[in-house]
Design a protein around this motif. Structure first.
Motif, PDB file in Angstrom:
ATOM      1  N   ALA A  33      22.873 -31.854 -13.636  1.00 10.74           N
ATOM      2  CA  ALA A  33      21.713 -31.659 -12.755  1.00 10.74           C
ATOM      3  C   ALA A  33      22.161 -31.847 -11.316  1.00 10.74           C
ATOM      4  N   ARG A  34      21.531 -31.073 -10.416  1.00  9.34           N
ATOM      5  CA  ARG A  34      21.784 -31.180  -8.982  1.00  9.34           C
ATOM      6  C   ARG A  34      20.616 -31.863  -8.315  1.00  9.34           C
ATOM      7  N   LEU A  35      20.891 -32.811  -7.439  1.00  5.37           N
ATOM      8  CA  LEU A  35      19.846 -33.433  -6.626  1.00  5.37           C
ATOM      9  C   LEU A  35      20.116 -33.039  -5.177  1.00  5.37           C
ATOM     10  N   ILE A  36      19.305 -32.095  -4.669  1.00  6.16           N
ATOM     11  CA  ILE A  36      19.497 -31.580  -3.324  1.00  6.16           C
ATOM     12  C   ILE A  36      18.961 -32.565  -2.294  1.00  6.16           C
ATOM     13  N   VAL A  37      19.722 -32.765  -1.241  1.00 13.22           N
ATOM     14  CA  VAL A  37      19.322 -33.576  -0.098  1.00 13.22           C
ATOM     15  C   VAL A  37      19.529 -32.718   1.141  1.00 13.22           C
ATOM     16  N   GLY A  38      18.487 -32.517   1.924  1.00 12.31           N
ATOM     17  CA  GLY A  38      18.581 -31.643   3.090  1.00 12.31           C
ATOM     18  C   GLY A  38      19.136 -32.308   4.325  1.00 12.31           C
ATOM     19  N   GLY A  74      16.096 -30.562   7.562  1.00  8.51           N
ATOM     20  CA  GLY A  74      15.719 -30.726   6.163  1.00  8.51           C
ATOM     21  C   GLY A  74      15.176 -29.474   5.508  1.00  8.51           C
ATOM     22  N   ARG A  75      14.935 -28.428   6.303  1.00  8.36           N
ATOM     23  CA  ARG A  75      14.340 -27.204   5.757  1.00  8.36           C
ATOM     24  C   ARG A  75      15.284 -26.449   4.830  1.00  8.36           C
ATOM     25  N   LEU A  76      16.569 -26.522   5.089  1.00 12.02           N
ATOM     26  CA  LEU A  76      17.516 -25.797   4.253  1.00 12.02           C
ATOM     27  C   LEU A  76      17.524 -26.324   2.827  1.00 12.02           C
ATOM     28  N   GLY A  77      17.284 -27.607   2.675  1.00 16.00           N
ATOM     29  CA  GLY A  77      17.235 -28.193   1.346  1.00 16.00           C
ATOM     30  C   GLY A  77      16.082 -27.650   0.522  1.00 16.00           C
ATOM     31  N   THR A  90      17.780 -28.534 -11.210  1.00 16.84           N
ATOM     32  CA  THR A  90      17.856 -28.726  -9.762  1.00 16.84           C
ATOM     33  C   THR A  90      16.616 -29.438  -9.261  1.00 16.84           C
ATOM     34  N   LEU A  91      16.797 -30.590  -8.648  1.00 19.00           N
ATOM     35  CA  LEU A  91      15.717 -31.342  -8.028  1.00 19.00           C
ATOM     36  C   LEU A  91      15.991 -31.475  -6.534  1.00 19.00           C
ATOM     37  N   LEU A  92      14.953 -31.846  -5.798  1.00 17.91           N
ATOM     38  CA  LEU A  92      15.058 -32.103  -4.371  1.00 17.91           C
ATOM     39  C   LEU A  92      14.462 -33.470  -4.081  1.00 17.91           C
ATOM     40  N   LEU A  93      15.158 -34.255  -3.264  1.00 15.97           N
ATOM     41  CA  LEU A  93      14.567 -35.476  -2.716  1.00 15.97           C
ATOM     42  C   LEU A  93      14.387 -35.254  -1.231  1.00 15.97           C
ATOM     43  N   THR A  94      13.155 -35.424  -0.739  1.00 19.48           N
ATOM     44  CA  THR A  94      12.891 -35.143   0.668  1.00 19.48           C
ATOM     45  C   THR A  94      11.832 -36.064   1.241  1.00 19.48           C
ATOM     46  N   PRO A  95      11.925 -36.376   2.533  1.00 18.30           N
ATOM     47  CA  PRO A  95      10.800 -37.044   3.190  1.00 18.30           C
ATOM     48  C   PRO A  95       9.576 -36.139   3.153  1.00 18.30           C
ATOM     49  N   PHE A 258      10.973 -33.238  -6.008  1.00 17.15           N
ATOM     50  CA  PHE A 258      10.331 -31.956  -6.294  1.00 17.15           C
ATOM     51  C   PHE A 258      11.250 -31.088  -7.150  1.00 17.15           C
ATOM     52  N   LEU A 259      10.624 -30.206  -7.939  1.00 18.88           N
ATOM     53  CA  LEU A 259      11.318 -29.170  -8.691  1.00 18.88           C
ATOM     54  C   LEU A 259      10.911 -27.817  -8.119  1.00 18.88           C
ATOM     55  N   PRO A 260      11.593 -26.740  -8.491  1.00 19.78           N
ATOM     56  CA  PRO A 260      11.138 -25.418  -8.048  1.00 19.78           C
ATOM     57  C   PRO A 260       9.701 -25.142  -8.482  1.00 19.78           C
ATOM     58  N   GLY A 261       9.025 -24.310  -7.713  1.00 19.50           N
ATOM     59  CA  GLY A 261       7.596 -24.084  -7.921  1.00 19.50           C
ATOM     60  C   GLY A 261       7.220 -23.553  -9.290  1.00 19.50           C
TER      61      GLY A 261
END
Length: 327
Positions: A33-38, A74-77, A90-95, A258-261
């Motif tokens: 699994a990938r955890l994206i950080v922008g 952070g938008r690119l993430g 693929t997950l995203l951690l974001t403010p 977050f995950l993809p929509g």
């Protein structure tokens, strides 16, 4: 941002005990699994991600890699998540602000809230207004600071991690509500701003509270106010903005997964259960506290409500302070 909405934001961040999520299904474990950080490695968001990713390994997926995609605040993430498969890999951690605030300050975004599926919050942080050695030790609170700025208008500059960030809006609100003209000096992230604050190159800064913690014991920096609904446990002797006559400056920020929509409810719920389990671990809670965060997980539905509520609240606030949206 009205009080009810702010309180709702804080409440959703503390909904760990009330959430009822299904347990992780080990039979569905992913290989990788990938955890994206922008944001870049070594930053606050990266540090939060790595503490939690370490506890997702072996459970949620055999391998969990933190994938830094810095750029565009952070938008690119988020854009990278939008283009990823919705299978949970693929997950995203974001403010929160990247999802809830940016839509009001950028006229063109490569994503909308429909491009992400809320999973769970990870933690909540307050912001703080701090001063360094350029400000006399006799300045102990906001009232003292305003008197000093009026006597020294050439030293009215305050740093933030960047234009259009929540700390910037807090600074704009503070200037507007106090009637004291403060001059914004944007930096590319917290780290360079804090270094200039410690070195006396900039008198003051509006930034996440965790940025100040390593310097408080030595007296190199002093925090004059914090932005939570009550005093921060990290600076219990420091009054909030509200206590000092500025109730409108009661703003916190959560960090969320977050995950993809197009991720299915099953995939979302499994990820939420894994995140909640990781965030609840004492070593994660303690690790986040070292960064100035309060660990806090909730359900996908609760996070979705927080996104909707905060998104609606930011719009009027952006107009109130007269911020001009960027392209």
């Amino acid at each position: 941002m009205d009080l009810d909405r702010r309180q709702f934001l804080v409440a959703t961040g503390g909904a760990l005990a009330a959430s009822t999520l299904p347990g992780p299904a080990s039979a569905q474990n992913l290989e990788t699994a990938r955890l994206i950080v922008g944001f870049p490695p070594g930053g606050t968001t990266d540090a939060v991600a790595r503490r939690i990713a370490d506890k997702l390994r072996g459970g949620y997926a055999k391998v969990v890699l933190v994938d830094n995609r810095p750029g565009a605040g952070g938008r690119l993430g988020v854009d990278e998540l939008r283009r990823s498969p919705p299978d949970g890999s693929t997950l995203l951690l974001t403010p929160a602000s990247i999802i809830t605030l940016y839509q009001h300050i950028f006229t063109k975004l490569p994503y909308t809230s429909d491009d992400v599926s809320p999973v769970s919050t990870a933690c909540v942080i307050s912001f703080a207004f701090g001063v360094g050695p350029a400000v006399p030790a006799s300045v102990k609170n906001l009232r003292d600071y305003f008197a000093w700025v009026k006597a020294n208008p050439g030293l009215a500059g305050y740093a933030t991690p960047g234009a259009g960030t929540p700390p910037h809006f807090l600074g704009m609100l503070l200037s507007k509500e106090s009637g004291v003209e403060l001059n914004h000096v944007p930096y590319r992230g917290s780290a360079p701003g804090i270094q200039d604050l410690v070195g006396g190159q900039i008198p003051a800064m509006s930034s996440p509270i965790g940025d100040y913690l390593p310097y408080l014991a030595s007296g190199k920096l002093r925090v004059l106010a914090t932005s939570g609904p009550k005093r921060s446990r990290f600076t219990p002797d420091v009054p909030t903005y509200a206590e000092q006559g500025f109730p409108a400056l009661q703003i916190q920020e959560w960090y969320g997964f977050f995950l993809p929509g197009k991720a299915s409810p099953e995939v979302v719920n499994r990820a939420a259960a894994a995140v909640r389990g990781a965030v609840a671990l004492p070593e994660v809670t303690d690790g986040l506290a070292q960064l100035g965060f309060d660990a806090s997980a909730n359900s996908p539905a609760e996070l979705a409500k927080a996104v909707k509520s905060e998104s609606a609240a930011w719009g009027p606030l952006v107009k109130q302070v007269g911020f001009t949206p960027e392209a």
